[in-house]
Design a protein around this motif. Structure first.
Motif, PDB file in Angstrom:
ATOM      1  N   UNK A  31       0.834  -1.203   0.000  1.00 30.01           N
ATOM      2  CA  UNK A  31       0.000   0.000   0.000  1.00 30.01           C
ATOM      3  C   UNK A  31       0.866   1.250   0.000  1.00 30.01           C
ATOM      4  N   UNK A  32       1.946   1.243   0.775  1.00 26.74           N
ATOM      5  CA  UNK A  32       2.844   2.401   0.822  1.00 26.74           C
ATOM      6  C   UNK A  32       3.477   2.665  -0.546  1.00 26.74           C
ATOM      7  N   UNK A  33       3.881   1.606  -1.233  1.00 27.05           N
ATOM      8  CA  UNK A  33       4.444   1.776  -2.575  1.00 27.05           C
ATOM      9  C   UNK A  33       3.394   2.358  -3.510  1.00 27.05           C
ATOM     10  N   UNK A  34       2.182   1.836  -3.419  1.00 29.49           N
ATOM     11  CA  UNK A  34       1.106   2.344  -4.257  1.00 29.49           C
ATOM     12  C   UNK A  34       0.807   3.812  -3.978  1.00 29.49           C
ATOM     13  N   UNK A  35       0.863   4.193  -2.704  1.00 30.31           N
ATOM     14  CA  UNK A  35       0.607   5.588  -2.333  1.00 30.31           C
ATOM     15  C   UNK A  35       1.664   6.513  -2.926  1.00 30.31           C
ATOM     16  N   UNK A 127      -3.369   6.720   5.892  1.00 30.37           N
ATOM     17  CA  UNK A 127      -2.060   7.314   5.636  1.00 30.37           C
ATOM     18  C   UNK A 127      -2.172   8.657   4.912  1.00 30.37           C
ATOM     19  N   UNK A 128      -3.053   8.736   3.932  1.00 26.86           N
ATOM     20  CA  UNK A 128      -3.157   9.947   3.123  1.00 26.86           C
ATOM     21  C   UNK A 128      -4.006  11.037   3.773  1.00 26.86           C
ATOM     22  N   UNK A 129      -5.133  10.629   4.383  1.00 29.47           N
ATOM     23  CA  UNK A 129      -6.099  11.626   4.853  1.00 29.47           C
ATOM     24  C   UNK A 129      -6.383  11.560   6.358  1.00 29.47           C
ATOM     25  N   UNK A 130      -5.708  10.642   7.069  1.00 24.54           N
ATOM     26  CA  UNK A 130      -5.968  10.441   8.503  1.00 24.54           C
ATOM     27  C   UNK A 130      -7.443  10.113   8.759  1.00 24.54           C
ATOM     28  N   UNK A 131      -8.037   9.372   7.816  1.00 24.20           N
ATOM     29  CA  UNK A 131      -9.444   8.986   7.907  1.00 24.20           C
ATOM     30  C   UNK A 131      -9.521   7.525   8.343  1.00 24.20           C
ATOM     31  N   UNK A 132     -10.163   7.250   9.481  1.00 27.87           N
ATOM     32  CA  UNK A 132     -10.202   5.910  10.063  1.00 27.87           C
ATOM     33  C   UNK A 132     -11.444   5.113   9.647  1.00 27.87           C
TER      34      UNK A 132
END
Length: 270
Positions: A31-35, A127-132
């Motif tokens: 996921x981090x690579x994709x981000x 990770x991107x929006x701090x949305x849980x």
């Protein structure tokens, strides 16, 4: 390679299969690579809704293609069509009665559609929006499955002697890195793609067909892992797929100047 999708990863972890921990590690790294690719400007472009005219006087006619195929397959299933091959032993032979599975599937499908449940989306949004929000679905599934396994005596923690699993941590990890990297670029995990295809999203329908063809390749060309571990062909396939996905990501990303110019253009228009 991991012997399961993100949903199965959660379910086997809830049953005590600690090999899933390597999968979760690969899940997050992928996921981090994709981000990073998304931040570099990767995009599959905007989706458009069809008008009645484009759909031959019917709204999004081809959106009914996937549900129609599934109805035909279900009829073939309950009629035990000779065109379908049924497993005689192993996990493939263990399943609920067709109509019970259909009812449960419809209920779960509605829940997933209404909540927008997506394993990949949960971590991506965190990770991107701090949305849980989406991540809560991931945790709810884990807790519910854990409680169920404890209640029925199916919780057996450990790395060995687990159902349909192998203990090669490296390839469990790499398999999930590859899967989740691709899922981020697609815009959702396999479950989310399945839900979107049911909504009439043709991009997701093509994705599901790709998954089916990929599964056929894995099982017919000795790429799929087993409880004995990953195959040599499968390991080579994973490396090749990393290379291919890397090329697609690189050439589909805009450079920093393109992104900066686009942002400036958006600001000036606003």
């Amino acid at each position: 390679m991991f012997l399961g999708c993100p949903t199965r990863m959660v379910l086997i972890l809830a049953s005590g299969d600690l090999n899933a921990l390597f999968g979760i590690g690969g899940f997050v790294v992928g996921i981090l690579i994709g981000i990073v690719c998304l931040q570099k400007g990767f995009s599959l472009k905007r989706s458009y809704k069809q008008t009645r005219l484009e759909g031959f006087l019917f709204p999004a006619l081809e959106g009914f293609l996937f549900p129609a195929i599934n109805i035909v397959l279900f009829i073939m299933l309950i009629s035990s069509s000779a065109l379908l091959l049924f497993s005689k032993e192993g996990p493939g032979s263990q399943h609920a009665p067709a109509f019970i599975a259909l009812i449960i599937g419809l209920v779960v499908g509605v829940i997933c559609q209404k909540t927008r449940l997506c394993m990949v989306g949960g971590f991506r949004d965190l990770i991107l929006f701090k949305d849980y929000y989406l991540l809560l679905g991931f945790l709810a599934m884990l807790v519910a499955a854990f409680i169920g396994n404890l209640a029925f005596g199916f919780f057996t923690p450990g790395f060995t002697d687990q159902s349909v699993a192998h203990t090669d941590g490296l390839w469990n990890f790499l398999g999930m890195v590859l899967a989740e990297w691709g899922s981020v670029l697609l815009g959702g995990c396999p479950m989310r793609q399945l839900i979107l295809s049911g909504e009439g999203n043709i991009d997701s329908v093509i994705t599901i067909f790709g998954m089916l063809v990929g599964a056929a390749f894995c099982h017919n060309f000795q790429l799929a892992s087993s409880s004995k571990g990953p195959t040599s062909n499968g390991q080579i396939a994973v490396i090749v797929c990393f290379f291919i996905l890397g090329i697609i990501s690189y050439y589909s990303c805009k450079d920093d100047k393109d992104i900066e110019n686009k942002l400036k253009g958006d600001v000036s228009i606003g």
